[in-house]
Design a protein around this motif. Structure first.
Motif, PDB file in Angstrom:
ATOM      1  N   THR A  59      30.483  61.278  -5.518  1.00 59.40           N
ATOM      2  CA  THR A  59      30.550  60.601  -7.276  1.00 59.40           C
ATOM      3  C   THR A  59      30.277  59.382  -6.999  1.00 59.40           C
ATOM      4  OG1 THR A  59      30.871  63.018  -7.885  1.00 59.40           O
ATOM      5  CG2 THR A  59      30.946  60.844  -9.287  1.00 59.40           C
ATOM      6  N   LEU A  60      31.029  58.588  -5.662  1.00 57.24           N
ATOM      7  CA  LEU A  60      30.994  57.053  -5.745  1.00 57.24           C
ATOM      8  C   LEU A  60      29.593  57.029  -4.992  1.00 57.24           C
ATOM      9  CD1 LEU A  60      32.061  54.383  -5.854  1.00 57.24           C
ATOM     10  CD2 LEU A  60      33.419  54.947  -3.569  1.00 57.24           C
ATOM     11  N   GLY A  61      28.751  57.144  -3.833  1.00 57.11           N
ATOM     12  CA  GLY A  61      28.058  57.278  -3.597  1.00 57.11           C
ATOM     13  C   GLY A  61      26.414  57.369  -4.319  1.00 57.11           C
ATOM     14  N   ASN A  62      26.860  57.945  -5.736  1.00 56.02           N
ATOM     15  CA  ASN A  62      25.608  58.893  -6.595  1.00 56.02           C
ATOM     16  C   ASN A  62      25.383  57.488  -7.801  1.00 56.02           C
ATOM     17  OD1 ASN A  62      24.199  60.760  -5.861  1.00 56.02           O
ATOM     18  ND2 ASN A  62      25.891  62.082  -6.158  1.00 56.02           N
ATOM     19  N   ALA A  63      27.365  56.867  -8.151  1.00 57.34           N
ATOM     20  CA  ALA A  63      27.010  55.791  -9.256  1.00 57.34           C
ATOM     21  C   ALA A  63      26.748  54.892  -8.331  1.00 57.34           C
ATOM     22  CB  ALA A  63      28.544  56.061  -9.479  1.00 57.34           C
ATOM     23  N   VAL A  64      27.282  53.581  -7.069  1.00 56.14           N
ATOM     24  CA  VAL A  64      26.933  53.099  -6.765  1.00 56.14           C
ATOM     25  C   VAL A  64      24.844  52.919  -7.104  1.00 56.14           C
ATOM     26  CG1 VAL A  64      26.588  51.850  -4.462  1.00 56.14           C
ATOM     27  CG2 VAL A  64      28.670  52.954  -5.037  1.00 56.14           C
ATOM     28  N   LEU A  65      24.049  53.897  -7.010  1.00 58.73           N
ATOM     29  CA  LEU A  65      23.205  53.808  -6.964  1.00 58.73           C
ATOM     30  C   LEU A  65      22.909  54.307  -8.602  1.00 58.73           C
ATOM     31  CD1 LEU A  65      21.564  55.285  -3.032  1.00 58.73           C
ATOM     32  CD2 LEU A  65      22.028  53.013  -4.107  1.00 58.73           C
ATOM     33  N   ARG A  66      23.800  54.577  -9.178  1.00 65.38           N
ATOM     34  CA  ARG A  66      23.360  54.654 -10.753  1.00 65.38           C
ATOM     35  C   ARG A  66      22.224  56.510 -10.330  1.00 65.38           C
ATOM     36  NH1 ARG A  66      20.870  51.041 -15.156  1.00 65.38           N
ATOM     37  NH2 ARG A  66      20.081  52.835 -16.306  1.00 65.38           N
ATOM     38  N   ARG A  95      14.045  50.480  -5.058  1.00 64.35           N
ATOM     39  CA  ARG A  95      12.879  50.742  -3.948  1.00 64.35           C
ATOM     40  C   ARG A  95      13.809  49.815  -3.155  1.00 64.35           C
ATOM     41  NH1 ARG A  95      11.409  46.447  -1.465  1.00 64.35           N
ATOM     42  NH2 ARG A  95      12.251  44.364  -2.383  1.00 64.35           N
ATOM     43  N   ARG A  96      14.938  48.860  -3.427  1.00 64.47           N
ATOM     44  CA  ARG A  96      15.545  48.634  -2.669  1.00 64.47           C
ATOM     45  C   ARG A  96      16.664  49.153  -2.432  1.00 64.47           C
ATOM     46  NH1 ARG A  96      16.963  42.173  -4.320  1.00 64.47           N
ATOM     47  NH2 ARG A  96      18.157  42.626  -2.642  1.00 64.47           N
ATOM     48  N   ALA A  97      17.059  50.169  -2.967  1.00 64.88           N
ATOM     49  CA  ALA A  97      18.343  50.934  -2.687  1.00 64.88           C
ATOM     50  C   ALA A  97      17.475  52.367  -2.333  1.00 64.88           C
ATOM     51  CB  ALA A  97      19.436  50.767  -3.330  1.00 64.88           C
ATOM     52  N   GLY A  98      18.523  53.055  -1.084  1.00 64.34           N
ATOM     53  CA  GLY A  98      17.543  54.462  -0.913  1.00 64.34           C
ATOM     54  C   GLY A  98      18.592  55.971  -0.810  1.00 64.34           C
ATOM     55  N   ALA A 170      12.573  58.723   7.129  1.00 65.20           N
ATOM     56  CA  ALA A 170      11.483  57.437   6.692  1.00 65.20           C
ATOM     57  C   ALA A 170      11.540  57.484   4.831  1.00 65.20           C
ATOM     58  CB  ALA A 170      10.150  58.650   7.667  1.00 65.20           C
ATOM     59  N   ARG A 171      10.959  59.220   4.260  1.00 64.22           N
ATOM     60  CA  ARG A 171      10.747  58.328   2.942  1.00 64.22           C
ATOM     61  C   ARG A 171      12.071  57.200   2.117  1.00 64.22           C
ATOM     62  NH1 ARG A 171      12.393  63.651  -1.043  1.00 64.22           N
ATOM     63  NH2 ARG A 171      14.288  63.331   0.079  1.00 64.22           N
ATOM     64  N   ALA A 172      13.138  57.933   3.013  1.00 66.44           N
ATOM     65  CA  ALA A 172      13.752  56.548   2.136  1.00 66.44           C
ATOM     66  C   ALA A 172      13.744  55.279   2.470  1.00 66.44           C
ATOM     67  CB  ALA A 172      15.161  56.793   2.542  1.00 66.44           C
ATOM     68  N   LEU A 173      13.138  55.798   3.542  1.00 65.70           N
ATOM     69  CA  LEU A 173      12.837  53.584   4.234  1.00 65.70           C
ATOM     70  C   LEU A 173      11.391  52.839   4.033  1.00 65.70           C
ATOM     71  CD1 LEU A 173      14.065  53.911   8.266  1.00 65.70           C
ATOM     72  CD2 LEU A 173      15.068  52.812   6.381  1.00 65.70           C
ATOM     73  N   ALA A 174      10.536  53.969   2.901  1.00 64.99           N
ATOM     74  CA  ALA A 174       9.373  53.750   3.158  1.00 64.99           C
ATOM     75  C   ALA A 174       9.257  52.897   1.793  1.00 64.99           C
ATOM     76  CB  ALA A 174       8.603  55.017   2.300  1.00 64.99           C
ATOM     77  N   GLY A 175      10.664  52.488   1.076  1.00 63.60           N
ATOM     78  CA  GLY A 175       9.969  51.151  -0.446  1.00 63.60           C
ATOM     79  C   GLY A 175      10.986  50.179   0.668  1.00 63.60           C
ATOM     80  N   LEU A 212      24.321  49.737   5.564  1.00 62.67           N
ATOM     81  CA  LEU A 212      24.360  51.431   5.785  1.00 62.67           C
ATOM     82  C   LEU A 212      26.028  51.887   4.473  1.00 62.67           C
ATOM     83  CD1 LEU A 212      23.477  53.038   8.312  1.00 62.67           C
ATOM     84  CD2 LEU A 212      21.727  52.855   6.305  1.00 62.67           C
ATOM     85  N   LEU A 213      25.531  52.280   3.655  1.00 62.75           N
ATOM     86  CA  LEU A 213      27.225  53.148   3.349  1.00 62.75           C
ATOM     87  C   LEU A 213      27.113  54.523   3.255  1.00 62.75           C
ATOM     88  CD1 LEU A 213      29.669  53.305   1.307  1.00 62.75           C
ATOM     89  CD2 LEU A 213      28.553  54.079  -0.838  1.00 62.75           C
ATOM     90  N   PHE A 214      27.786  55.235   4.965  1.00 60.71           N
ATOM     91  CA  PHE A 214      27.572  56.545   5.362  1.00 60.71           C
ATOM     92  C   PHE A 214      28.913  57.201   4.806  1.00 60.71           C
ATOM     93  CE2 PHE A 214      27.900  59.065   9.076  1.00 60.71           C
ATOM     94  CZ  PHE A 214      27.197  59.404   9.296  1.00 60.71           C
ATOM     95  N   ILE A 215      28.138  58.260   3.881  1.00 55.03           N
ATOM     96  CA  ILE A 215      29.782  58.759   3.540  1.00 55.03           C
ATOM     97  C   ILE A 215      29.825  60.430   4.325  1.00 55.03           C
ATOM     98  CG2 ILE A 215      30.206  60.549   1.740  1.00 55.03           C
ATOM     99  CD1 ILE A 215      28.867  58.035  -0.680  1.00 55.03           C
ATOM    100  N   SER A 216      30.881  60.192   4.466  1.00 49.50           N
ATOM    101  CA  SER A 216      30.862  61.881   5.237  1.00 49.50           C
ATOM    102  C   SER A 216      32.470  61.844   5.429  1.00 49.50           C
ATOM    103  CB  SER A 216      30.660  61.430   6.908  1.00 49.50           C
ATOM    104  OG  SER A 216      30.425  62.317   8.422  1.00 49.50           O
ATOM    105  N   HIS A 217      32.864  63.626   6.021  1.00 50.51           N
ATOM    106  CA  HIS A 217      33.745  63.391   5.854  1.00 50.51           C
ATOM    107  C   HIS A 217      33.978  63.923   7.558  1.00 50.51           C
ATOM    108  CE1 HIS A 217      31.079  67.375   7.664  1.00 50.51           C
ATOM    109  NE2 HIS A 217      32.422  67.900   7.945  1.00 50.51           N
TER     110      HIS A 217
END
Lengths: 345, 377
Positions: A59-66, A95-98, A170-175, A212-217
């Motif tokens: 949720t935090l990751g999603n909220a950071v990217l709105r 574009r700047r945040a994927g 690759a898709r995330a890096l396209a922008g 990078l924000l690397f979210i993992s358990h």
């Protein structure tokens, strides 16, 4: 705000309304998925965010990217207020945040070829005009993530899980983003494929200067890839600091328990190890305990924990911060022994 | 949870290992072939192992290695229309594979209990926990409903559920993931099986809950002398619980031995690859830099299209023996290299033409190794 800070999160809250059970109770509850997070992500670093399921890390990751709206606090990305930006500003943010998602089976459109998937951001952001330029760029991007550009015409089902995750990257890096959020990006992959994707992310991060924000358990994976680690519990960051410090000398009892529960592939070491087994389950985020939110399971719980909600404060010699009264309400450390702890320094 | 949760793990020595007593389970040359739309798939190809009382055997492998199918086949849980199972699997003196279905039903409770990966799907969502437990208890014994219910409550207490009596009347969705897995374990243990099979039993759980469940199973095992087959892809879990380890790849056992031998002195290039690919908290940065993980290139073979020769050769970093591509290496005792010969003196076998000294990092030393295999068992 220092110029080194790319993403600045202040007092971020994401609360969801909860409907009551049955017909009697009127929906009065609030689920505090993210409950007051302060966080700075530095330009060019990999920040690992660990926590157990339900702690609010995704949720935090999603909220950071709105990708979901927040209910309080602020997020600034390179100076722009993410929570209020609109129109062109929002498009530029996109574009700047994927984002790299967890499940490479669900996050790719099964009816679009890899080329269509990867070139969509190029079209949307007008990064390459003309079909031929876009195709060439798609080829470059696929090569960048270690795929043969010849596979561009194929569909997701023709790929293995690891290859699909590469397509997602690759898709995330396209922008040409500055910032990527990887939400459990390796969780559904086999060990040998996980290692390939972890190495790829590390290489890309260095090569492209990504943040990078690397979210993992998975604490081992987070420790492996991150410069700094933030530990989340019940919607709050409870410890943050350099990866080596958090990974080897944790200061918050929750991090200590989490770390001690990570199984290590060394039989002799495992037989020696003392495991801190926590009592019970994580409390529901719709009924967060008063005072310190970890106190219901903490082996060191003592007097101030019941009433005073601890803030992040310096702890340990290696520069980390912990939200824990053991490090003193005003910064004086307290002698630590499990169960019967006294408040005297 | 419960009184035993504080006990340090591994406090019991791994001594009960097949010490003269008859094995609980003896599997010999188990083979499973499945009919698929893409042709016959050889999912398990000649698996042999034993499980002694109180012993934990870990079966390790990545998805598609055949580890789950191999135990489903033991208990007759594969649909007969598509699966052909051959070999022998003797549980307490009786061959499970030739058993009549009625007898197999009787054996499943008191002979072998199974804990599946996902407690969400292995419990019936519309029946209370109590009913599901009572059903298992009464299916295998002439017990009154009341007696079965009180036994069910005892079991829930034993697996560390708070308020076991109250939990009987709750539905699975009212419990957390860890609590549900405790219920599944209680069901598996309800008839005091001689053998417990745990198929990725902690994979869906958080590490702190995983630690609780592993503790629980180890304690119950120590109390009852249950033999355990633990199927997992997590080598960390294996290190903590197993007495012996069996590494599967492409439906074959490519290496087996004591947990120390296999994890600390791996002989098969695949086992080494798996260990090298694992981010490891115990091996932190060198001069502030965490080295890249070693990777195994490529992907595992499809069971419908297994390579000729050694199953691992297309991905093998040290292949080079003339036999790799044509001749299947037998699973044989590793000899000739002192470093491979475990201090335990217990069997340590690998199926490879190319084995070489392990470097201290657990990764294969560079270059192609000469074969160090010799003799047979």
């Amino acid at each position: 705000m220092s110029s080194d800070v790319l993403v600045s999160v202040r007092g971020l809250e994401v609360h969801f309304p909860v409907r009551g059970e049955g017909i009697r109770k009127k929906g009065a509850g609030v689920l505090r998925a993210v409950d007051g997070v302060d966080l700075d992500i530095l330009r060019g670093e990999t920040l690992g965010l660990v926590g157990e399921s339900g702690c609010g890390k995704s949720t935090l990751g999603n909220a950071v990217l709105r990708l979901i709206p927040s209910t309080g606090g602020s997020v600034h990305f390179a100076g722009t207020d993410v929570t209020s930006v609109g129109g062109k500003g929002l498009r530029e943010l996109r574009r700047r945040a994927g984002m790299v998602f967890q499940d490479p089976f669900a996050s790719l459109d099964p009816r679009r070829t890899v080329a269509q998937t990867v070139s969509e951001p190029l079209e949307v952001h007008g990064l390459r005009s003309g079909r031929r330029e876009r195709a060439a760029r798609v080829g470059e991007l696929l090569e960048l993530v270690g795929l043969d550009p010849a596979v561009a015409g194929r569909y997701p089902h023709e790929f293995s899980g690891g290859q699909r995750q590469r397509v997602g990257i690759a898709r995330a890096l396209a922008g040409e983003p500055d910032f990527l959020v990887c939400d459990e990006a390796i969780a559904s992959l086999d060990v040998s494929v996980q290692a390939q994707v972890l190495n790829l992310l590390r290489r890309l991060q260095k090569q492209l200067g990504l943040t990078l924000l690397f979210i993992s358990h998975d604490l081992s994976a987070v420790r492996h890839i991150s410069d700094r680690i933030a530990v989340m519990y019940l919607g709050r960051i409870v410890e943050i600091g350099p990866a080596s410090a958090v990974g080897s000398d944790p200061q918050m009892p929750y991090t200590q328990a989490l770390l001690s529960a990570v199984p290590l592939p060394h039989p002799a070491l495992e037989r020696e190890r003392k495991r801190i087994v926590l009592r019970g389950d994580v409390p529901s985020p719709s009924a967060v305990p008063s005072g310190c939110r970890f106190r219901t399971r903490c082996p060191y719980v003592f007097e101030p924990c019941d009433d005073v909600d601890p803030a992040l404060q310096p702890a340990g010699a290696a520069g980390q911060q912990a939200a824990c009264h053991l490090h003193g309400v005003v910064g004086t450390p307290v002698e630590r022994t499990p169960e019967g702890v006294t408040a005297e320094p | 949870m419960g009184a035993r949760s504080g006990a340090p793990r591994g406090s019991e020595p791994a001594s009960a290992v097949t010490a003269g007593t008859a094995p609980v389970l003896e599997v010999e040359d188990l083979r499973v072939r499945l009919r698929t739309p893409r042709g016959p798939a050889d999912v398990v190809n000649g698996l042999s192992y034993t499980v002694g009382p109180g012993e934990t055997v870990a079966v390790v492998g990545e998805s598609g290695s055949g580890k789950s199918v191999s135990v489903l086949a033991l208990l007759g849980l594969l649909p007969a229309r598509v699966a052909t199972v051959t070999g022998r699997a003797v549980l307490q003196g009786e061959d499970l594979l030739t058993m009549k279905p009625e007898r197999l039903r009787q054996v499943r409770g008191p002979g072998a209990g199974m804990v599946f990966q996902d407690p969400m799907t292995s419990l019936n969502p519309v029946l209370t926990v109590g009913r599901q437990l009572v059903e298992g208890i009464r299916a295998h014994g002439d017990v009154s409903k009341e007696a079965a219910r009180s036994r069910a409550a005892d079991l829930l207490g034993e697996v560390g559920l708070p308020d076991p009596k109250g939990a009987l009347d709750r539905y699975p969705h009212e419990l957390s993931g860890g609590m549900r897995q405790r219920v599944v374990i209680a069901i598996a243990l309800s008839n005091s099986p001689a053998l417990l099979i745990a198929d990725e039993a902690t994979t869906a759980l958080d590490v702190t809950v995983q630690a609780q469940i592993i503790d629980l199973i180890e304690n119950l095992q120590a109390d009852r002398g249950t033999g355990v087959i633990w199927i997992t892809h997590d080598l960390g879990v294996v290190a903590g619980i197993a007495d012996r380890v069996l590494v599967m790849y492409g439906g074959r056992c490519v290496e087996d031995g004591t947990v120390d031998d296999v994890l600390e002195r791996p002989a098969h290039p695949y086992t080494r690859g798996l260990l090298g690919a694992l981010p490891d908290l115990a091996r932190p940065a060198v001069d502030g830099v965490v080295p890249d993980l070693a990777t195994v290139p490529g992907t595992p073979p499809a069971p419908t299209d297994l390579p000729e020769g050694c199953v691992f050769w297309p991905r093998c970093p040290v292949r080079g023996d003339a036999r790799c591509e044509h001749e299947q290496p037998p699973l044989v005792q590793i000899q000739g290299l002192d470093r491979h010969f475990g201090p335990s003196g217990l069997p340590h076998r690998a199926a490879t033409w190319c084995t070489e000294p392990t470097s201290d990092t657990g990764l294969p030393a560079s270059g192609t190794g000469s074969t160090a295999l010799g003799g047979d068992r």
